[in-house]
Each structure stands twice: as structure tokens, then as C-alpha cells.
Design a protein around this motif. Structure first.
Motif, mmCIF file in Angstrom:
data_model
loop_
_atom_site.group_PDB
_atom_site.id
_atom_site.type_symbol
_atom_site.label_atom_id
_atom_site.label_comp_id
_atom_site.label_asym_id
_atom_site.label_seq_id
_atom_site.Cartn_x
_atom_site.Cartn_y
_atom_site.Cartn_z
ATOM 1 N N THR A 215 40.861 42.694 55.233
ATOM 2 C CA THR A 215 41.067 43.526 54.666
ATOM 3 C C THR A 215 40.487 43.693 53.144
ATOM 4 N N LEU A 217 41.220 44.801 50.473
ATOM 5 C CA LEU A 217 42.194 44.209 49.165
ATOM 6 C C LEU A 217 42.014 42.834 49.074
ATOM 7 N N LYS A 218 41.752 42.245 50.294
ATOM 8 C CA LYS A 218 41.791 40.817 50.485
ATOM 9 C C LYS A 218 43.683 40.145 50.344
ATOM 10 N N ILE A 219 44.465 41.020 50.559
ATOM 11 C CA ILE A 219 45.574 40.593 50.667
ATOM 12 C C ILE A 219 46.352 41.073 52.066
ATOM 13 N N ILE A 220 47.415 40.410 52.435
ATOM 14 C CA ILE A 220 48.199 40.687 53.657
ATOM 15 C C ILE A 220 49.113 41.857 53.321
ATOM 16 N N GLY A 221 49.332 42.424 54.012
ATOM 17 C CA GLY A 221 50.274 43.754 54.075
ATOM 18 C C GLY A 221 51.733 43.034 54.052
ATOM 19 N N GLY A 250 45.532 48.682 52.749
ATOM 20 C CA GLY A 250 44.632 47.732 51.946
ATOM 21 C C GLY A 250 43.122 48.074 52.331
ATOM 22 N N GLY B 132 37.679 46.580 46.180
ATOM 23 C CA GLY B 132 38.892 45.953 46.856
ATOM 24 C C GLY B 132 38.908 44.623 46.696
ATOM 25 N N PRO B 133 37.828 43.995 46.804
ATOM 26 C CA PRO B 133 37.979 42.271 46.564
ATOM 27 C C PRO B 133 38.436 41.884 45.237
ATOM 28 N N GLU B 134 37.979 42.764 44.297
ATOM 29 C CA GLU B 134 38.464 42.817 42.929
ATOM 30 C C GLU B 134 39.760 43.034 42.360
ATOM 31 N N GLY B 135 40.170 43.762 43.478
ATOM 32 C CA GLY B 135 41.853 44.272 43.213
ATOM 33 C C GLY B 135 41.805 45.581 42.634
ATOM 34 N N HIS B 172 50.484 49.485 45.689
ATOM 35 C CA HIS B 172 49.705 48.444 45.533
ATOM 36 C C HIS B 172 48.934 47.970 46.719
ATOM 37 N N PHE B 173 49.040 48.602 47.936
ATOM 38 C CA PHE B 173 48.329 48.262 49.158
ATOM 39 C C PHE B 173 47.574 49.286 49.707
ATOM 40 N N MET B 174 47.633 50.749 48.818
ATOM 41 C CA MET B 174 46.657 51.725 49.159
ATOM 42 C C MET B 174 45.527 51.762 48.445
ATOM 43 N N THR B 175 44.493 51.844 49.333
ATOM 44 C CA THR B 175 43.215 52.123 48.748
ATOM 45 C C THR B 175 42.352 52.856 49.709
#
Lengths: 255, 188
Positions: A215, A217-221, A250, B132-135, B172-175
């Protein structure tokens, strides 16, 4: 403190676990009176108890979303025990990972009844209930990223979630023309770590890590993220938002 | 910003007419964001909102002057790109991830300039994948124009509310997402 959905009655289907459970709790924290529905009575009793423990208001109504009689019962109980209905979250869903060639007609039919017929009845009877309340309302249909893009081995699921996308757009146009109007939007979650996923793939940290790595964002939903998005689509912040596909994944679908 | 640190998140708004920029500023402040007067990398940044300008009145392809296309449309895309680079530098300086929200001009009948909207959409998606990987999350708000199925035009407050949501930890999970605010126009 006044919540974003203060005193508004919202029906959440599939509220006994996963995204639905977290959504019911989040809406209650924002002041909503929540009718939690589902087939799992034990799960229903526990989510209502958890909401009550946070001083929220909720009831549980047993519900097979594919049955119109069940829907009518849910709405009567919501109206009599909580008040006029403001919103419906058509969240209940079935998931199946199976190659097209191995998917039986009966399996396809089961997916269709829960994912499409369930949402159809929720919108149709939701429209009627919201009209009786005399005030504008909002409906959120939980589709999937897999209702927007293909995924090998999930023909039946993708087909039914795609149907929810189309159902939503037409319902949005009809809902806008109603008096009072009803907004209808679809939410498209990516991989969210819920019993729906773990039931198919196993509850395994290495797998969760692999999904996160895959993903952007590298996080789990997490279900909480979906609850926040559903709250946005239900509340007044999105007063001019209808007929949209909101993807919260993500970044998976941006590729 | 995503970790709800002790100091309030800092946001900057680039571009936009005073009415829309003002509505966005108000909506961000209601979310507890401290809105900076200008984008300053040294100050660090959590939220960047770039509001694209409308670049033309309704014109056909045939009537669109190439100079306008490259100058105004190209200029606006470049402004978005530069704001993104500056904003990301400022976010990296703070090291706490961040949120970028692009606001497209309203979709209407600017046929030759729809390319700006689609250019911003794809810039959003490409940036979302890279950052994304940087948040750092990147999303776009797409306002509608004119009559809508809901029976009224899109107001600055409607756009601002969606911007504030996309910028907040609630997304938070929306990109890489499109957030359409058009009263149902695109669905029809």
C-alpha cells in the motif's frame, strides 16, 4: 458537546463486526442514535453494550439484508424506538475469493443477494423512511476498491461491488429530486483488516505486513478509517456531495 | 499532524480567490489548524492547500489561443507543481508526514481547459504514490459549477469543508483520491 450527527437516527447494516461495528460506535460518539443490524445476535448485543458504556444510544435488530421483510422490521424498530430515520449505511457484505471458472451459480447468487439486493433494499426503503422523517437524509453504500478495478480471483465480488457503484449514482440523482432530498454516495475501501479479510486469508501478522508493504502509505487499513469517511459522507460537511465514489485505500488505486 | 502532537498542525494556502481561500482558512481553523500567512520551509508544514485559478471563460477548442493554453494553463499547472515541491520540502523539514490538498477549478464548459483539471488529478495520484511511504497524503477536491441535481450551485463553504476533511487526520488512510463536490452533477 454537540456531535456531528447529534440526535439523528442512522441504520448501520453489518454492524456486528469489522467496518460496520466501528462505524456504529463512531456515529454514536458523534451523537447519532444507531440501529445496529446483522445476523450475529451475540455480536449485536456486544456492540450495543459497548456503545451504551460510552453513553451512546443504540439498539440491535436481527437482519438478513437480502430479505425485504427483515428490512421493514428494522425500519419499524428504528422509527419506534429511536425516531425518524436520517441515514442508512449499507455496509453488510459478503466476500469471496475464487477463480471465475470455479465459482458456482449459487455462490454468485449469494454474493448478489447480500451485496446488491441488500443495498438496493436499503436505498429503496431508506428513501421511504427518510421521507417519513420529513427532513433531508443521507445514505452511504459501502462498495470496494474492487468495485472500481478488477482483481483476479474475485469475479463475483467485483461484479457485485461494481453494481453498488452504479446503483449509488442512479439513487443519488433520484434522491436529489426527492422532497426532502437524500444524498447517496459510495465508499470504496482498499484492504481493511477485518474478519472479512482474515476469514478468507487468515489472521496472520505477516500477511497484514505484506498488505501494508503493498500500500503506498505503508500502513494496513483499519475499520476506524472507514468509520471516519462514512461519518464525513453522512454529515453536513458533505452537504453538497452526492453520487460520488470516495476511495479510501491508502493510495492503492492511484497506481 | 497525524500524531496529534502538542503544538497545532500548521497549514498554508497557496492560490485561490480571496473568497474561496478565506472559506478554506476558516474551515482549517475550525479543525484546529494554525494557518500560516505564507509557505515558509523554515517554519515546517503539516498541511498544504493549493487552489488553482480558473484560467478561461467558456471557449471552444477552435477559439482557444495557443498562447493562453501554454501561458495560463501551463502556468497554473507549474504553480501547482512548485507549490507541491515547496510544501513537501517544508513537511520533510518537520518530519511528521503531512497532507496536500489540491483544489481544481470548477468543472464547467471550459472545454480546452479541462486539461488543467485532469492534469491536477494525475499530479495528485502520482504525488500520492511517490510521497505515501513518507506519510504525506495527496488528494484533490473537484468542485462542480452551475446547476446541479441538488438544485443549488457549489458554495465556497462546500469546497472548504471537503478540503478540511481531506487535510485532517480523519482522512488518515485517504491518498490519491478524488473528492468531488458537485451536487451530483458528475453522477448524472
Amino acid at each position: 458537546m454537540t456531535g456531528r450527527l447529534q440526535d439523528r437516527v442512522v441504520i448501520v447494516t453489518g454492524a456486528t463486526k469489522g467496518i460496520g461495528r466501528e462505524t456504529a460506535k463512531q456515529l454514536a460518539r458523534e451523537g447519532a442514535k444507531v440501529a445496529c443490524t446483522g445476523r450475529d445476535r451475540e455480536g449485536g448485543a456486544s456492540v450495543v453494550a459497548e456503545i451504551a458504556a460510552e453513553d451512546g444510544r443504540a439498539i440491535f435488530v436481527p437482519h438478513d439484508v437480502a430479505r425485504e421483510a427483515d428490512w421493514r422490521n428494522v425500519i419499524v424498530r428504528a422509527e419506534t424506538e429511536l425516531g425518524g430515520v436520517y441515514g442508512v449505511v449499507n455496509n453488510a457484505g459478503a466476500f469471496l475469493v475464487k477463480p471465475l471458472a470455479e465459482t458456482s451459480e449459487a455462490e454468485f447468487q449469494d454474493m448478489f443477494e447480500i451485496n446488491v439486493q441488500g443495498a438496493f433494499l436499503g436505498v429503496k426503503l431508506g428513501f421511504e423512511a427518510i421521507a417519513r422523517s420529513g427532513a433531508p437524509g443521507a445514505i452511504v453504500n459501502v462498495s470496494s476498491l474492487m468495485g472500481q478495478v478488477g482483481f483476479p480471483g474475485a469475479t463475483a465480488y467485483c461484479a457485485t461491488k461494481g453494481a453498488v457503484t452504479g446503483l449509488t449514482k442512479t439513487a443519488a440523482i433520484e434522491g436529489a429530486a426527492r422532497t426532502p432530498p437524500v444524498r447517496v454516495n459510495s465508499l470504496h475501501p482498499g484492504v481493511i483488516w477485518t474478519p472479512m479479510i482474515t476469514g478468507q486469508f487468515g489472521d496472520d501478522q505477516a500477511l497484514a505486513d505484506a498488505f501494508a508493504a503493498d500500500t503506498p502509505l505503508k500502513i494496513i487499513g483499519l475499520p476506524q478509517y472507514m468509520a471516519d469517511a462514512i461519518l464525513f459522507l453522512l454529515g453536513d460537511e458533505s452537504a453538497h456531495v452526492t453520487g460520488i465514489e470516495l476511495t479510501v485505500d491508502g493510495g492503492r488505486g492511484a497506481d | 499532524m497525524e500524531d496529534a502532537a502538542t503544538s497545532p498542525p500548521v497549514g498554508a494556502i497557496v492560490g485561490g480567490d480571496p473568497v474561496l481561500a478565506g472559506a478554506v482558512r476558516e474551515a482549517l481553523r475550525r479543525e484546529g489548524v494554525e494557518v500560516a500567512e505564507r509557505l515558509d520551509a523554515a517554519e515546517g508544514l503539516d498541511i498544504l492547500v493549493f487552489i488553482a485559478r480558473e484560467v478561461a471563460a467558456s471557449v471552444s477548442f477552435a477559439a482557444t489561443r495557443v498562447e493562453d493554453l501554454s501561458g495560463r494553463l501551463g502556468g497554473e499547472l507549474k504553480a501547482a507543481f512548485v507549490a507541491l515541491q515547496d510544501g513537501v520540502s517544508a513537511m520533510r523539514a518537520k518530519g511528521a508526514g503531512g497532507a496536500v490538498v489540491f483544489v481544481s477549478p470548477p468543472s464547467a464548459d471550459h472545454r480546452a481547459f479541462d486539461a488543467l483539471q485532469q492534469g491536477l488529478r494525475l499530479l495528485t495520484k502520482a504525488a500520492a504514490l511517490e510521497l505515501g511511504p513518507e506519510g504525506i497524503r495527496v488528494n484533490i477536491v473537484l468542485p462542480g459549477a452551475g446547476d446541479t441535481p441538488l438544485g443549488r450551485a457549489c458554495a465556497p463553504a462546500d469546497v472548504a469543508a471537503s478540503v478540511a476533511f481531506a487535510a485532517s487526520p480523519r482522512a488518515h488512510f485517504m491518498t490519491g483520491a478524488d473528492l468531488v463536490v458537485d451536487g451530483g452533477r458528475l453522477a448524472a
